[in-house]
Design an enzyme around this catalytic site. Structure first.
Site, PDB file in Angstrom:
ATOM      1  N   CYS A 141     -23.865 -27.010  20.712  1.00  0.00           N
ATOM      2  CA  CYS A 141     -24.889 -28.091  20.585  1.00  0.00           C
ATOM      3  C   CYS A 141     -24.186 -27.764  18.779  1.00  0.00           C
ATOM      4  CB  CYS A 141     -26.044 -27.606  20.065  1.00  0.00           C
ATOM      5  SG  CYS A 141     -27.332 -27.630  21.712  1.00  0.00           S
ATOM      6  N   CYS A 151     -11.342 -38.534  20.877  1.00  0.00           N
ATOM      7  CA  CYS A 151     -12.352 -37.626  20.388  1.00  0.00           C
ATOM      8  C   CYS A 151     -12.514 -36.259  20.088  1.00  0.00           C
ATOM      9  CB  CYS A 151     -13.918 -38.319  20.712  1.00  0.00           C
ATOM     10  SG  CYS A 151     -13.951 -36.805  22.047  1.00  0.00           S
TER      11      CYS A 151
END
Length: 369
Positions: free
Chosen positions: A200, A335
């Site tokens: 995260c 990505c």
């Protein structure tokens, strides 16, 4: 279909608890019997972070009898954006302390705080005695250990993950009631197929989504304990917060089906799309030389730092809103870490575009993988 309740109910609720949970008692098909089952239940929650915080709050409010909360981490200021049971005054204290405090403020739920790291070696010990496990951890190694522990004990595992703007929720159970097909973590992520995933801290997570998904995890546990509704065993819920969409996908045992993740229930199961191929950087460049389009789905602030030459730039959210805008026969999607590229490739494949993915994303390429 509904499953039998996991626990026998307590003999009676206290007058105070009956008053506190009166809105549950008024629910048709739930009532005081289901509430007494909640009071008898023992739920183990692994992780007291973004998902675990919402789970603890929801289950304590619901009146679960006992919560074992397992987390060896302390509260950090950066946690407060999404880990809603912690407060500024908790910074530096064990996360499990917050769980005990908030539960006591809400109900008679007993919290057993376990400030230890769960591993494959101690998972069965730490989860022993629980009727159901909820995994809100953030490392795949921990998730694999939790799954192994739940399987050793034969108890259901409510499983969820959140990253960036997306989430997944499902239920695994290797020993479900007779007539119900078992599904385990390895059916979704076969062993040795998951490499290092971004954290995260690296890619971010929308705080409000953690609250939503934590509530979904708590709801699955409640359904299993009380024997109401239809748990997500054999189904996985995909949540896309940016598009406001929830999509259900069938999940079957790999022993019974070559593709663990099938199509939605209204499509034939033998039409399951193959996962996009994971290409090395050399293979990607060779594909480009052969005429493939390189599609970079990162955000503008990321692509401003540099791109692969001659790439087509379409941020993921823009692409998902209209996958048909890509006019190419073959595409290799890029990505930063590969997760967004995989989602884009699936969307393109659904439109008939052959799409592969740069394995591990640009980060893996930069690191020489």
């Amino acid at each position: 279909m509904p499953l039998p309740p996991l626990v026998e109910p307590v003999a009676a609720l206290t007058d105070a608890e009956r008053e506190r949970t009166a809105r549950h008692a008024a629910l048709a098909g739930f009532g005081e019997l289901a509430q007494r089952r909640l009071a008898a239940a023992h739920v183990a929650v692994v992780g007291a972070g973004g998902l675990g915080s919402a789970v603890v709050l929801a289950l304590a409010a619901a009146g679960i009898g006992t919560l074992t909360v397992i987390d060896d981490d302390d509260v950090d200021a950066s946690n407060l954006q999404r880990q809603v049971m912690h407060r500024r005054s908790d910074i530096g204290s064990p996360k499990t302390d917050s769980a005990a405090r908030v539960a006591a403020d809400l109900s008679d739920t007993v919290v057993v705080p376990v400030a230890r790291r769960l591993t494959r070696e101690n998972a069965a010990e730490l989860l022993s005695g629980a009727d159901v496990v909820i995994d809100g951890s953030d490392l795949f190694a921990t998730r694999a250990a939790v799954a192994a522990g739940a399987e050793a004990l034969g108890i259901p595992l409510v499983w969820g993950t959140v990253q960036e703007f997306d989430a997944q929720v499902t239920v695994f159970w290797n020993r479900p009631p007779e007539g119900v097909a078992p599904v385990v973590l390895a059916d979704l992520y076969p062993a040795d197929t998951v490499g290092a995933l971004p954290t995260c801290a690296e890619v971010g997570v929308l705080g409000a989504l953690c609250v939503q998904v934590g509530g979904m995890l708590a709801l699955e546990a409640i359904k299993l304990v009380a024997g109401v509704g239809e748990p997500l065993l054999g189904r996985i819920m995909l949540v896309n917060a940016l598009r406001g969409r929830q999509t259900e996908v069938t999940l079957r045992s790999a022993a019974r089906m070559r593709h663990p993740v099938g199509m939605t229930d209204d499509l034939p199961h033998d039409a399951a799309p193959a996962a996009p191929a994971q290409l090395t950087a050399a293979e990607m460049l060779a594909a480009q030389d052969a005429g493939a389009t390189l599609l970079d789905v990162r955000e503008p602030w990321e692509t401003d730092r540099g791109i692969v030459a001659d790439s087509l730039l379409i941020p993921l959210g823009t692409l998902l809103a209209d996958p048909g805008q890509v006019d190419a026969e073959r595409v290799v999607v890029i990505c930063e870490h590969g997760l967004r590229a995989a989602r884009a490739a699936e969307a393109l494949a659904a439109c008939g575009v052959a799409a592969d993915v740069l394995a591990g994303g640009l980060a893996a390429w930069r690191n020489g993988a």
